[in-house]
Design an enzyme around this catalytic site. Sequence first.
Site, PDB file in Angstrom:
ATOM      1  N   ILE A 199     -14.661 -34.626  22.221  1.00  0.00           N
ATOM      2  CA  ILE A 199     -13.448 -34.983  21.479  1.00  0.00           C
ATOM      3  C   ILE A 199     -13.749 -36.061  20.443  1.00  0.00           C
ATOM      4  CG2 ILE A 199     -11.109 -35.962  21.694  1.00  0.00           C
ATOM      5  CD1 ILE A 199     -11.333 -33.152  22.785  1.00  0.00           C
TER       6      ILE A 199
ATOM      7  N   LYS B  60     -22.199 -47.729  29.401  1.00  0.00           N
ATOM      8  CA  LYS B  60     -21.843 -46.392  29.878  1.00  0.00           C
ATOM      9  C   LYS B  60     -22.556 -46.166  31.203  1.00  0.00           C
ATOM     10  CE  LYS B  60     -21.410 -41.618  28.317  1.00  0.00           C
ATOM     11  NZ  LYS B  60     -21.103 -40.825  27.115  1.00  0.00           N
TER      12      LYS B  60
ATOM     13  N   SER C 243     -25.429 -37.704  29.996  1.00  0.00           N
ATOM     14  CA  SER C 243     -26.153 -36.435  30.098  1.00  0.00           C
ATOM     15  C   SER C 243     -26.475 -35.922  28.698  1.00  0.00           C
ATOM     16  CB  SER C 243     -25.306 -35.401  30.842  1.00  0.00           C
ATOM     17  OG  SER C 243     -24.905 -35.882  32.102  1.00  0.00           O
TER      18      SER C 243
ATOM     19  N   GLY D  27     -16.588 -43.642  28.845  1.00  0.00           N
ATOM     20  CA  GLY D  27     -16.658 -42.709  29.954  1.00  0.00           C
ATOM     21  C   GLY D  27     -17.533 -41.513  29.650  1.00  0.00           C
TER      22      GLY D  27
END
Length: 227
Positions: A14, A38, A42, A117
């Site tokens: 996003i 963080k 990945s 996140g």
Amino acid sequence: MARGIFITATGTDIGKTYVTALIIKRLRETNINCGYYKAALSGAERRDGKLIAGDANYVYNIANIKGDPNDAVSYIFQQAVSPHLAAKLNNVEISMERIKKDFYSIKNKYDYITVEGSGGIVCPISTGKERIMLHNIIKIFKLPAIVVADAGLGTINSTILTLQYMKEKNISVKMILLNNYNHKDIIHIENKGYLSDNLLIPVYTCNKNANNLEIPVEKLIEIYEEI
């Protein structure tokens, strides 16, 4: 005492990292000592045998943060999958104690800390010995949050569902930020208007490929809370 905020989103890809970088950049340009953290990343690239935390690297470059970006991430995985699956594939046990240790280490270096996140708000971080969801990390550090959403079609549904989940978890949402916003797009205009009229949360926008946020620095400072 440091102040913090958590950046989450209505889904993957996003624009969390992009928005996070612009927020930190905006604060640092006004001489506010703001850092980045963080828990799990990945999809890292491997260069010369070393995994590079791409999101952290991007934030450090845009926001002009000194140091090794990898130090801002507790767990770095090459596979572009959810953190819990990446941990399984690499036989890694993700530990909340390590996340806490790394977070507090970084927090002690800055007056403001911006935590990004992984994926959307409903994201498994670990399903091993410790079962950790993304909201557990937000709660343990007592962080308020910004929700990043795409400005386009479907965002009313995804934004309100995200907010409902966060309300159930007692997470305070300070701001909604519609990314990839086009001031001439009738859908974007309507989405912003609907969310602004029906939610008790400020709704801001970020234009596509913007180099800076149009949000006043004072508004950004207000949403960071003591942690």
